[in-house]
Design an enzyme around this catalytic site. Structure first.
Site, short mmCIF file in Angstrom:
data_model
loop_
_atom_site.label_atom_id
_atom_site.label_comp_id
_atom_site.label_asym_id
_atom_site.label_seq_id
_atom_site.Cartn_x
_atom_site.Cartn_y
_atom_site.Cartn_z
N ASP A 292 0.83 -1.20 0.00
CA ASP A 292 0.00 0.00 0.00
C ASP A 292 0.87 1.27 0.00
O ASP A 292 1.92 1.30 0.64
CB ASP A 292 -0.90 -0.05 1.24
CG ASP A 292 -1.73 1.20 1.43
OD1 ASP A 292 -2.48 1.55 0.51
OD2 ASP A 292 -1.63 1.81 2.51
N GLU A 339 1.42 -0.48 -5.05
CA GLU A 339 0.28 0.43 -5.20
C GLU A 339 0.86 1.82 -5.48
O GLU A 339 1.26 2.54 -4.57
CB GLU A 339 -0.57 0.42 -3.93
CG GLU A 339 -1.89 1.17 -4.07
CD GLU A 339 -1.77 2.63 -3.72
OE1 GLU A 339 -1.80 3.45 -4.67
OE2 GLU A 339 -1.65 2.97 -2.54
N ASP A 392 -11.18 1.28 -3.15
CA ASP A 392 -11.40 2.70 -2.84
C ASP A 392 -12.24 3.42 -3.90
O ASP A 392 -12.53 4.60 -3.73
CB ASP A 392 -10.06 3.42 -2.70
CG ASP A 392 -9.36 3.14 -1.37
OD1 ASP A 392 -10.07 2.84 -0.39
OD2 ASP A 392 -8.13 3.24 -1.32
#
Length: 498
Positions: A292, A339, A392
């Site tokens: 992330d 990411e 998201d």
């Protein structure tokens, strides 16, 4: 890498029996459907125990597993609980979304009853697990036991002696809360046992697990409490700066995440020992890890603690690839998805290229008529992972309905279509575009495969109270859908038999 594809589906969203997805028969059935559909990957979200806001990115521990994911059915089979007790605990639950309020009130009482009935201290496997994981498990179990004894308040509000880990206070609390500590160790043993069995089943059926490692830990976590020297805290254990991101076109105040920031100099001095331990741990859970906020390893945004917005933060240098090189020296090669979404600087792009890690391509970001961008499939390289959307984002069906007309017109031209008779047909056309792309890996959110609308959105960033709720209906992953997905996967050379 070979051309492969998979499905993004959170554990909590599985259609399990008692109010939230878990490691029960529904999880094994989902693996079966993935295998039948020719899928090679099941991507999930972080599995840590969640607190206020229910976000898997704000966990009480980066090493522990979420007790909500433990199968109650397995406890019934083991004789720890009765079917009736489990059914009663699920009264008022929904098949459509998770009722965290009800689960919070009832689940731990039920888990405690299972612990009391388990006589787990006589199990050699449990004792071996506790011994092998003592480096994180002892602190986590004590942290949660103390938190319970103080009605859940943040550890930053504990009295100084235990907040700052005075040795006498540590011994006192550990003795006083011995049974509660054992309870939390029991939960982690059961989580680990059940998850390892599910992962083994998935791997044996040709499905690998893509997991997620958040870059930051939560402020109110066993990680911060147990290792204050590794974070930007003052001598009293209070944060000096916290994480966030600066103002942009979407947020005039920026985003104030509030996570503690790493004291990277200290990590470097220790040879990144804590991080390497963390990475080793997640590879016991997953086959591939999505890292992330990859940008944060190049530069991170630091906001002075106490600020009400993220306006007054500043960018500071992170460890770069030094961390990952150290981890590779210790652990050998490991598979990562970076990411790399959002605004990227040249230094971030250089770091990603040097790492060799595949980045992410999201089709929902592609159709901006003002510019050619990296998210249009003709700009992809093979070493990338393509998604229609992420956890998201809006579901693709809702995204299309909200897309401005000029963006829709560009998408139509790109797709070679004058119109689509429905948003569902458009959703499947984008799934096909992702599958057909040159990217080695293609991951489709389950909600897009089901052509679901806004009620199935997983998360809206910077909001709380209505996220992480969606549950898939039983039998939604139907034989018809399996056949359709399998056919497309074979057509574009992504299935194991292609």
């Amino acid at each position: 890498m070979e051309r492969k594809s998979g499905v993004l589906m959170p554990i909590a969203s599985l259609p399990s029996r008692f109010g939230i997805g878990c490691f029960d028969q529904a999880a094994y059935d989902f693996v079966d459907r993935l295998a039948e559909a020719g899928q090679s990957y099941w991507q999930i979200l972080p599995m840590g125990p969640t607190g206020y806001g229910d976000s898997p990115y704000q966990s009480f521990s980066t090493f522990a597993g979420n007790p909500y994911f433990i199968s109650l059915s397995a406890f019934v089979s083991a004789g720890f609980l009765t079917e009736r007790e489990c059914m009663e605990s699920a009264e008022g639950m929904s098949d459509h979304f998770v009722r965290y309020d009800i689960i919070y009130q009832r689940r731990f009482r039920l888990l405690r009853k299972a612990f009391d009935n388990s006589r787990i201290e006589t199990d050699p496997a449990y004792n071996e697990f506790a011994k092998e994981n003592a480096d994180w498990l002892n602190d986590y179990a004590l942290f949660m036991a103390i938190k319970d004894s103080k009605k859940g308040i943040s550890y930053l509000e504990w009295e100084d002696a235990i907040r700052l880990r005075d040795p006498e206070a540590m011994v006192s609390y550990r003795n006083k809360l011995m049974n509660d500590v054992a309870f939390y160790q029991f939960l982690q043993f059961e989580f680990s046992t059940q998850w390892n069995a599910l992962k083994k089943y998935a791997n044996e059926h040709g499905v690998e697990i893509i997991g997620d490692i958040p870059i930051y830990v939560a402020m109110d976590s066993a990680d911060t409490w147990a290792h204050p020297e590794l974070f930007q805290l003052d001598k009293k254990g209070r944060p000096t700066h916290v994480a966030g991101c600066p103002p942009d076109a979407f947020s005039e105040d920026g985003q104030l995440w509030g996570n503690p920031l790493y004291a990277w100099d200290k990590h470097r001095e220790t040879g990144y020992e804590w991080w390497i331990s963390r990475i080793r741990h997640v590879y016991n859970w997953y086959d591939i890890v999505r890292v992330d906020h990859f940008r944060g390893f190049d530069e991170y945004y630091a906001v002075p603690y106490g600020e009400k917005t993220a306006r007054n933060g500043e960018w500071k240098p992170g460890p770069g690839l030094d961390l990952f090189r150290a981890a590779r020296r210790e652990l050998g090669e490991f598979r990562v998805i970076a990411e790399d979404l959002g605004f990227l600087t040249d230094s971030v792009r250089e770091m990603l290229d040097s790492s060799g890690f595949p980045g992410m391509k999201v089709l929902q970001f592609a159709f901006d008529p003002r510019e050619d961008n990296d998210y249009l499939p003709h700009n992809y390289g093979r070493n990338s992972v393509v998604y229609t959307g992420t956890h998201d984002n809006e579901t693709t069906l809702t995204w299309w309905r909200h897309l401005p007309a000029e963006n829709k017109n560009m998408a139509m031209r790109y797709l070679g279509a004058s119109r689509f008779s429905s948003a569902k047909k458009l959703t499947w056309r984008l799934i096909e575009l992702a599958e057909a792309s040159v990217s080695d890996t293609c991951i489709i959110p389950m909600q897009d495969l089901l052509c679901l609308g806004d009620s199935a959105r997983i998360n809206t960033p910077s909001t709380i109270g209505h996220n992480w709720l969606w549950r898939m209906k039983p039998n939604a992953f139907s034989p018809k859908l399996v056949t359709r997905l399998h056919s497309m996967t074979r057509l574009y050379g992504r299935s194991p038999e292609s």
